[in-house]
Scaffold this active site. Structure first.
Site, mmCIF file in Angstrom:
data_model
loop_
_atom_site.group_PDB
_atom_site.id
_atom_site.type_symbol
_atom_site.label_atom_id
_atom_site.label_comp_id
_atom_site.label_asym_id
_atom_site.label_seq_id
_atom_site.Cartn_x
_atom_site.Cartn_y
_atom_site.Cartn_z
ATOM 1 N N LEU A 87 0.833 -1.215 0.000
ATOM 2 C CA LEU A 87 0.000 0.000 0.000
ATOM 3 C C LEU A 87 0.855 1.248 0.000
ATOM 4 O O LEU A 87 0.423 2.317 -0.413
ATOM 5 C CB LEU A 87 -0.896 0.014 1.239
ATOM 6 C CG LEU A 87 -1.974 -1.052 1.291
ATOM 7 C CD1 LEU A 87 -2.615 -1.095 2.683
ATOM 8 C CD2 LEU A 87 -3.034 -0.773 0.236
ATOM 9 N N LYS A 107 5.056 2.950 1.309
ATOM 10 C CA LYS A 107 6.373 2.754 1.893
ATOM 11 C C LYS A 107 6.672 3.935 2.803
ATOM 12 O O LYS A 107 6.514 5.091 2.398
ATOM 13 C CB LYS A 107 7.387 2.699 0.746
ATOM 14 C CG LYS A 107 8.758 2.267 1.133
ATOM 15 C CD LYS A 107 9.576 2.000 -0.142
ATOM 16 C CE LYS A 107 10.997 1.645 0.181
ATOM 17 N NZ LYS A 107 11.857 2.798 0.371
ATOM 18 N N GLY A 108 7.056 3.643 4.013
ATOM 19 C CA GLY A 108 7.494 4.705 4.923
ATOM 20 C C GLY A 108 8.991 4.568 5.122
ATOM 21 O O GLY A 108 9.625 3.729 4.490
ATOM 22 N N LYS A 161 1.619 -3.207 8.780
ATOM 23 C CA LYS A 161 2.785 -2.326 8.677
ATOM 24 C C LYS A 161 4.003 -3.085 9.194
ATOM 25 O O LYS A 161 3.992 -3.594 10.307
ATOM 26 C CB LYS A 161 2.546 -1.082 9.520
ATOM 27 C CG LYS A 161 3.527 0.019 9.312
ATOM 28 C CD LYS A 161 2.984 1.287 9.940
ATOM 29 C CE LYS A 161 3.765 2.498 9.591
ATOM 30 N NZ LYS A 161 3.065 3.722 9.943
ATOM 31 N N LYS A 212 13.440 -3.731 12.777
ATOM 32 C CA LYS A 212 14.002 -3.419 14.101
ATOM 33 C C LYS A 212 15.337 -2.692 13.982
ATOM 34 O O LYS A 212 15.643 -1.819 14.789
ATOM 35 C CB LYS A 212 14.218 -4.720 14.889
ATOM 36 C CG LYS A 212 12.949 -5.274 15.484
ATOM 37 C CD LYS A 212 13.332 -6.465 16.349
ATOM 38 C CE LYS A 212 12.126 -7.147 16.927
ATOM 39 N NZ LYS A 212 12.485 -8.427 17.552
ATOM 40 N N GLU A 226 -6.179 -1.106 10.962
ATOM 41 C CA GLU A 226 -7.401 -1.013 10.167
ATOM 42 C C GLU A 226 -7.007 -0.621 8.735
ATOM 43 O O GLU A 226 -6.109 0.192 8.540
ATOM 44 C CB GLU A 226 -8.281 0.086 10.792
ATOM 45 C CG GLU A 226 -9.569 0.344 10.091
ATOM 46 C CD GLU A 226 -10.384 1.449 10.781
ATOM 47 O OE1 GLU A 226 -9.994 1.933 11.870
ATOM 48 O OE2 GLU A 226 -11.401 1.824 10.212
ATOM 49 N N ASP A 246 0.689 16.201 15.374
ATOM 50 C CA ASP A 246 1.250 16.035 14.032
ATOM 51 C C ASP A 246 0.153 15.769 13.008
ATOM 52 O O ASP A 246 0.303 14.929 12.140
ATOM 53 C CB ASP A 246 2.288 14.909 14.038
ATOM 54 C CG ASP A 246 3.216 14.991 12.832
ATOM 55 O OD1 ASP A 246 3.309 16.079 12.223
ATOM 56 O OD2 ASP A 246 3.826 13.974 12.489
ATOM 57 N N GLU A 253 -1.181 14.136 5.148
ATOM 58 C CA GLU A 253 -0.526 12.833 4.946
ATOM 59 C C GLU A 253 -0.872 11.847 6.054
ATOM 60 O O GLU A 253 -0.735 10.647 5.883
ATOM 61 C CB GLU A 253 1.009 12.968 4.919
ATOM 62 C CG GLU A 253 1.554 13.802 3.800
ATOM 63 C CD GLU A 253 1.768 15.242 4.214
ATOM 64 O OE1 GLU A 253 0.825 15.847 4.780
ATOM 65 O OE2 GLU A 253 2.859 15.770 3.978
HETATM 66 P P1 AMP Z 1 3.497 5.064 6.533
HETATM 67 O O1 AMP Z 1 4.649 4.151 6.680
HETATM 68 O O2 AMP Z 1 2.553 5.020 7.710
HETATM 69 O O3 AMP Z 1 3.877 6.454 6.127
HETATM 70 O O4 AMP Z 1 2.642 4.459 5.336
HETATM 71 C C1 AMP Z 1 3.078 4.484 4.018
HETATM 72 C C2 AMP Z 1 1.871 4.591 3.098
HETATM 73 O O5 AMP Z 1 1.077 3.400 3.185
HETATM 74 C C3 AMP Z 1 0.920 5.720 3.448
HETATM 75 O O6 AMP Z 1 1.307 6.860 2.804
HETATM 76 C C4 AMP Z 1 -0.419 5.205 2.960
HETATM 77 O O7 AMP Z 1 -0.599 5.530 1.609
HETATM 78 C C5 AMP Z 1 -0.307 3.712 3.090
HETATM 79 N N1 AMP Z 1 -0.963 3.253 4.330
HETATM 80 C C6 AMP Z 1 -0.467 3.271 5.575
HETATM 81 N N2 AMP Z 1 -1.320 2.762 6.462
HETATM 82 C C7 AMP Z 1 -2.430 2.405 5.756
HETATM 83 C C8 AMP Z 1 -3.695 1.824 6.107
HETATM 84 N N3 AMP Z 1 -3.967 1.512 7.367
HETATM 85 N N4 AMP Z 1 -4.593 1.612 5.124
HETATM 86 C C9 AMP Z 1 -4.288 1.944 3.842
HETATM 87 N N5 AMP Z 1 -3.131 2.493 3.447
HETATM 88 C C10 AMP Z 1 -2.196 2.736 4.392
#
Ligand code: AMP
Length: 276
Positions: A20, A22-23, A43, A47, A92, A137, A141
């Site tokens: 979905l 990438k962080g 997610k 580590k 979720e 925050d 985004e």
């Molecule tokens: P993050 O690592 O939390 O920044 O997530 C990276 C990307 O994944 C985000 O920018 C969203 O587009 C997607 N994402 C994160 N969490 C969710 C979720 N619970 N449901 C759907 N997409 C998500």
């Protein structure tokens, strides 16, 4: 989703689907719990990264906060588990993804759409504040949309990740309240300021204190150098709400309760939490 907190999850309980996003510390995948067929977002955080940035404790604290928050406009964290290399968060699934992308696609939202989001956000923050949680925050985004277009606050700040995003991004200060940029003490009212910033951004498609450099943004925030462009046309009531939230003096900002009662909200917002 089985929410028995004593339940020990493992990767074997899930079928992993498409990525979905990438962080900084890992990736997010859509996944399905095999037994219940319940669709979630998984997610995966390495580590090694958490150790490198020394944020293992912070992540734990933030996870404990988010797991305790149960509100229709807050993304649920159902649980977590780990193996030798990774921490997995069972989240979720927000089917419609980032609100930010929706905003960029449309340019700006209609008053009805914006008011609906602002009401959802205000209710979620009122719930957080009742539980003595300040988000600090909130930005597009960090706001996701579920399959019905319902706003969900995500990312409870475990976000050294999002902080580092901020430092490398242009316009990083855009959502910060004057007391934050001036390094003064702050309280719940910083979230109220951010609601004002988001309300402006939803209606105009840009943040109010955007500038060429971070220093200029900093000055504009400090001076509350607020102006409303002639287009798109925005109602007087919406501008009134924004002005009452973007007050330099935090004690003068409209309370969350008063936001919910504001004429612009009353006229425009459809309550997405009714009947839930
Ligand atoms: P993050 O690592 O939390 O920044 O997530 C990276 C990307 O994944 C985000 O920018 C969203 O587009 C997607 N994402 C994160 N969490 C969710 C979720 N619970 N449901 C759907 N997409 C998500």
């Amino acid at each position: 989703m089985c929410e028995n907190s004593k339940r020990e999850w493992s990767i074997k309980d899930f079928e992993i689907g498409k990525p979905l996003g990438k962080g900084k510390f890992g990736r997010v995948y859509v996944a399905r719990e095999i037994k219940s067929k319940y669709v979630i977002a998984l997610k995966v955080i390495f580590k090694e990264q958490l150790e490198k940035y020394n944020i293992l404790h912070q992540l734990r604290r933030e996870m404990e906060i988010q797991i305790s928050l149960k509100h229709p406009n807050i993304l649920r964290l159902y649980g977590w588990f780990y193996d030798d290399e990774r921490v997995f968060l069972i989240l979720e699934y927000a089917h419609n993804g980032e609100l930010y992308k929706e905003l960029r696609k449309r340019g700006h939202f209609s008053e009805k759409q914006a008011a609906k989001y602002i009401l959802s956000l205000t209710k979620a923050l009122a719930y957080c504040h009742e539980k003595h949680v300040i988000h600090r925050d909130i930005k597009p985004e960090n706001l996701l949309l579920d399959h019905e277009g319902r706003l969900k606050i995500a990312d409870f700040g475990w976000s050294v990740q999002s902080k580092s995003k901020r430092q490398t991004m242009c316009g990083t200060l855009d959502y910060l309240a004057p007391e934050m940029v001036e390094n003064r003490g702050h309280d719940y009212a910083i979230d109220n300021w951010t609601i004002g910033i988001l309300c402006y951004e939803f209606l105009y498609g840009v943040t109010p204190f955007e500038a060429e450099s971070q220093n200029d943004t900093f000055q504009r925030i400090r001076n509350v150098d607020l102006n409303f462009p002639p287009t798109p046309l925005v109602s007087r009531n919406a501008k009134h709400l924004i002005c009452r939230l973007l007050e330099k003096e935090s004690s003068k900002r409209l309370s969350l309760q008063k936001i919910m009662e504001h004429p612009w909200i009353k006229e425009n917002a459809t309550d997405m939490t009714v009947g839930e």
